[in-house]
Design a protein around this motif. Structure first.
Motif, PDB file in Angstrom:
ATOM      1  N   GLN A   1       0.826  -1.203   0.000  1.00  0.00           N
ATOM      2  CA  GLN A   1       0.000   0.000   0.000  1.00  0.00           C
ATOM      3  C   GLN A   1       0.861   1.253   0.000  1.00  0.00           C
ATOM      4  O   GLN A   1       0.405   2.330  -0.357  1.00  0.00           O
ATOM      5  N   TYR A   2       2.111   1.103   0.427  1.00  0.00           N
ATOM      6  CA  TYR A   2       2.998   2.253   0.576  1.00  0.00           C
ATOM      7  C   TYR A   2       4.248   2.151  -0.290  1.00  0.00           C
ATOM      8  O   TYR A   2       5.018   3.100  -0.398  1.00  0.00           O
ATOM      9  N   SER A   3       4.469   1.006  -0.906  1.00  0.00           N
ATOM     10  CA  SER A   3       5.638   0.816  -1.758  1.00  0.00           C
ATOM     11  C   SER A   3       5.264  -0.123  -2.889  1.00  0.00           C
ATOM     12  O   SER A   3       4.125  -0.570  -2.993  1.00  0.00           O
ATOM     13  N   SER A   4       6.224  -0.456  -3.734  1.00  0.00           N
ATOM     14  CA  SER A   4       5.956  -1.333  -4.863  1.00  0.00           C
ATOM     15  C   SER A   4       5.587  -2.741  -4.399  1.00  0.00           C
ATOM     16  O   SER A   4       6.114  -3.248  -3.405  1.00  0.00           O
ATOM     17  N   ARG A   5       4.690  -3.386  -5.114  1.00  0.00           N
ATOM     18  CA  ARG A   5       4.316  -4.766  -4.811  1.00  0.00           C
ATOM     19  C   ARG A   5       5.492  -5.717  -5.008  1.00  0.00           C
ATOM     20  O   ARG A   5       5.471  -6.851  -4.529  1.00  0.00           O
ATOM     21  N   ALA A   6       6.496  -5.270  -5.743  1.00  0.00           N
ATOM     22  CA  ALA A   6       7.657  -6.121  -6.008  1.00  0.00           C
ATOM     23  C   ALA A   6       8.583  -6.247  -4.798  1.00  0.00           C
ATOM     24  O   ALA A   6       9.450  -7.119  -4.762  1.00  0.00           O
ATOM     25  N   ILE A   7       8.431  -5.381  -3.789  1.00  0.00           N
ATOM     26  CA  ILE A   7       9.276  -5.453  -2.598  1.00  0.00           C
ATOM     27  C   ILE A   7       8.891  -6.689  -1.786  1.00  0.00           C
ATOM     28  O   ILE A   7       7.749  -6.850  -1.377  1.00  0.00           O
ATOM     29  N   ASP A   8       9.869  -7.582  -1.566  1.00  0.00           N
ATOM     30  CA  ASP A   8       9.621  -8.745  -0.728  1.00  0.00           C
ATOM     31  C   ASP A   8      10.647  -8.796   0.404  1.00  0.00           C
ATOM     32  O   ASP A   8      11.500  -7.920   0.539  1.00  0.00           O
ATOM     33  N   PHE A   9      10.563  -9.825   1.219  1.00  0.00           N
ATOM     34  CA  PHE A   9      11.423  -9.929   2.399  1.00  0.00           C
ATOM     35  C   PHE A   9      12.899  -9.975   2.022  1.00  0.00           C
ATOM     36  O   PHE A   9      13.738  -9.328   2.662  1.00  0.00           O
ATOM     37  N   ASN A  10      13.245 -10.742   0.985  1.00  0.00           N
ATOM     38  CA  ASN A  10      14.651 -10.863   0.598  1.00  0.00           C
ATOM     39  C   ASN A  10      15.221  -9.544   0.081  1.00  0.00           C
ATOM     40  O   ASN A  10      16.375  -9.200   0.367  1.00  0.00           O
ATOM     41  N   ILE A  11      14.416  -8.786  -0.667  1.00  0.00           N
ATOM     42  CA  ILE A  11      14.854  -7.462  -1.115  1.00  0.00           C
ATOM     43  C   ILE A  11      15.124  -6.577   0.092  1.00  0.00           C
ATOM     44  O   ILE A  11      16.127  -5.860   0.160  1.00  0.00           O
ATOM     45  N   LEU A  12      14.231  -6.631   1.070  1.00  0.00           N
ATOM     46  CA  LEU A  12      14.383  -5.825   2.276  1.00  0.00           C
ATOM     47  C   LEU A  12      15.673  -6.162   3.015  1.00  0.00           C
ATOM     48  O   LEU A  12      16.440  -5.274   3.385  1.00  0.00           O
ATOM     49  N   GLN A  13      15.937  -7.460   3.229  1.00  0.00           N
ATOM     50  CA  GLN A  13      17.162  -7.823   3.948  1.00  0.00           C
ATOM     51  C   GLN A  13      18.417  -7.407   3.187  1.00  0.00           C
ATOM     52  O   GLN A  13      19.394  -6.949   3.790  1.00  0.00           O
ATOM     53  N   ASN A  14      18.407  -7.555   1.878  1.00  0.00           N
ATOM     54  CA  ASN A  14      19.571  -7.134   1.093  1.00  0.00           C
ATOM     55  C   ASN A  14      19.797  -5.633   1.190  1.00  0.00           C
ATOM     56  O   ASN A  14      20.943  -5.164   1.263  1.00  0.00           O
ATOM     57  N   LEU A  15      18.712  -4.862   1.200  1.00  0.00           N
ATOM     58  CA  LEU A  15      18.841  -3.417   1.379  1.00  0.00           C
ATOM     59  C   LEU A  15      19.447  -3.083   2.734  1.00  0.00           C
ATOM     60  O   LEU A  15      20.260  -2.168   2.868  1.00  0.00           O
ATOM     61  N   LEU A  16      19.088  -3.824   3.755  1.00  0.00           N
ATOM     62  CA  LEU A  16      19.552  -3.544   5.104  1.00  0.00           C
ATOM     63  C   LEU A  16      21.047  -3.785   5.280  1.00  0.00           C
ATOM     64  O   LEU A  16      21.682  -3.152   6.115  1.00  0.00           O
TER      65      LEU A  16
END
Length: 259
Positions: free
Chosen positions: A129-144
């Motif tokens: 609802q606030y970001s792209s639907r393509a953002i998943d858990f693995n993308i998040l951890q890699n960004l971190l």
């Protein structure tokens, strides 16, 4: 910090934070495990892959400065992760009072708003609802941890080497990635953009050696979506990896469940 303002900070921090991190232990020179000049696309991909930061568990403490539409607030962050399984965050006000606790898994997002005694539990795709639907858990951890998203650097990518920088452009599942790596093949800029022109930029700097690899000790996250401009600056005081960690997250009976 006012209660209503801090509540917004906590929630927006979670959403934008769906992006960032930083590190500890010794202040040592960056580890350069490959030559500083790479000539071919295949060699560039190999160098970037070999210099990714790998971990089983990670625990970090940091000071964060959060800006939302030019309003600034500060807080402390306690971050814990188990690779590919859990991201846990505790956000503390300057007075040392915990104001929020967050636990994210590949399937869910759970939030304690301790200031207002509220509990929120949603499926992971709630953040779409606030970001792209393509953002998943693995993308998040890699960004971190300052790693390129899996599949973002391949032979199909557009790769250009200029001096000590390697620039990569690629598209995955509706997200356009523009990545910049430095002379030790660590990510210094990660720009994500979707078809709606929502954009997230992560900037990484001050690399230090940790567990034989480099991790950025300074991170800035900038998110632009519609009329919302959010920036998070992170300065870590300590980070440890591959040590036992727990993820406490019991819900007090007095808390109200939020829809």
């Amino acid at each position: 910090m006012r209660k209503d303002t801090l509540s917004k900070v906590v929630f927006l921090c979670l959403l934008t934070f769906c992006f960032a991190c930083r590190a500890k232990k010794e202040v040592a020179p960056p580890v350069a495990s490959v030559p500083s000049v790479v000539n071919s696309k295949t060699a560039s991909i190999k160098a970037i892959t070999e210099n990714a930061f790998n971990f089983k568990t990670l625990s970090a403490k940091a000071k964060i400065d959060f800006k939302f539409n030019n309003q600034s607030n500060g807080a402390s962050l306690n971050l814990r992760m188990r690779n590919k399984e859990v991201i846990w965050m505790s956000i503390t006000a300057i007075a040392g009072i915990e104001v929020a606790r967050v636990m994210i898994t590949p399937d869910s997002i759970k939030v304690h708003n301790r200031l207002q005694g509220e509990y929120l539990a949603k499926p992971f795709n709630f953040i779409s609802q606030y970001s792209s639907r393509a953002i998943d858990f693995n993308i998040l951890q890699n960004l971190l941890v300052g790693n390129a998203t899996q599949g973002a650097v391949t032979e199909a990518s557009e790769i250009h080497v200029t001096g000590s920088e390697t620039a990569v452009k690629t598209a995955i599942n509706g997200l356009m990635y523009e990545l910049v790596f430095n002379d030790i093949y660590k990510l210094t800029e990660n720009k994500l953009r979707d078809s709606k022109d929502q954009q997230l930029t992560a900037l990484y700097s001050n690399f230090q050696a940790l567990n034989g690899r480099n991790l950025p000790y300074a991170v800035s996250m900038l998110s632009n979506a519609g009329n919302k401009n959010v920036r998070i600056d992170i300065k870590y005081s300590s980070v440890s990896v591959n040590e036992p960690v727990d993820f406490p997250f019991s819900v007090p009976k007095r808390f109200t469940v939020k829809d």
